[in-house]
Every structure is written in C-alpha cells, then in structure tokens.
Design a protein around this motif. Structure first.
Motif, mmCIF file in Angstrom:
data_model
loop_
_atom_site.group_PDB
_atom_site.id
_atom_site.type_symbol
_atom_site.label_atom_id
_atom_site.label_comp_id
_atom_site.label_asym_id
_atom_site.label_seq_id
_atom_site.Cartn_x
_atom_site.Cartn_y
_atom_site.Cartn_z
ATOM 1 N N ASP A 2 0.217 -0.980 0.175
ATOM 2 C CA ASP A 2 0.110 0.299 0.251
ATOM 3 C C ASP A 2 0.990 0.903 -0.218
ATOM 4 O O ASP A 2 0.617 2.249 -0.505
ATOM 5 N N GLU A 3 2.147 1.377 0.606
ATOM 6 C CA GLU A 3 2.509 2.679 1.005
ATOM 7 C C GLU A 3 4.394 2.679 0.107
ATOM 8 O O GLU A 3 4.429 0.832 0.749
ATOM 9 N N THR A 4 4.697 2.978 -0.395
ATOM 10 C CA THR A 4 6.415 2.856 -0.348
ATOM 11 C C THR A 4 6.765 3.657 0.044
ATOM 12 O O THR A 4 7.405 4.881 0.115
ATOM 13 N N ALA A 5 8.445 3.153 -0.127
ATOM 14 C CA ALA A 5 9.499 4.346 0.256
ATOM 15 C C ALA A 5 10.564 4.476 0.028
ATOM 16 O O ALA A 5 10.753 2.989 -1.127
ATOM 17 N N ARG A 6 10.677 5.420 -0.901
ATOM 18 C CA ARG A 6 11.991 5.674 -1.666
ATOM 19 C C ARG A 6 13.450 5.735 -1.123
ATOM 20 O O ARG A 6 13.600 5.865 -0.771
#
Length: 52
Positions: A2-6
């Motif tokens: 659902d959420e991502t981090a770069r």
C-alpha cells in the motif's frame, strides 16, 4: 504494498549484473526482484520462494 518508500542503493557492479540477470530470468523488474529477494530473506523459516 500500500505504501512505499524510496531509497538510493549503491551496489557493486557485479552484484547489480547478477540481480539484473535474476530479474530477467524471473521475468521481473529489477525493483521487483530486489523486493522479492528481501521478502524471501526476511520471511520466517519454511517460507516458500514464490512471489506474492
């Protein structure tokens, strides 16, 4: 996911080439291959090697 981090990740060239080949043989993007390998490595013992 659902959420991502770069993140920025620096890899030795030979490791990058190995990951690219693994991704290609698994018909995945490089990003998906890295995520898959991390999920497998961090899963509880006995987890399967199948992509979610």
């Amino acid at each position: 996911m659902d959420e991502t981090a770069r993140i920025t990740l620096r890899l030795p060239k030979d490791l990058h080439e190995r990951l690219v080949e693994e991704a290609r043989s698994g018909r995945r993007s490089l990003n998906s291959e890295i995520v898959h390998l991390l999920e497998v490595a961090l899963s509880p013992a006995g987890g399967d090697d199948q992509s979610p």
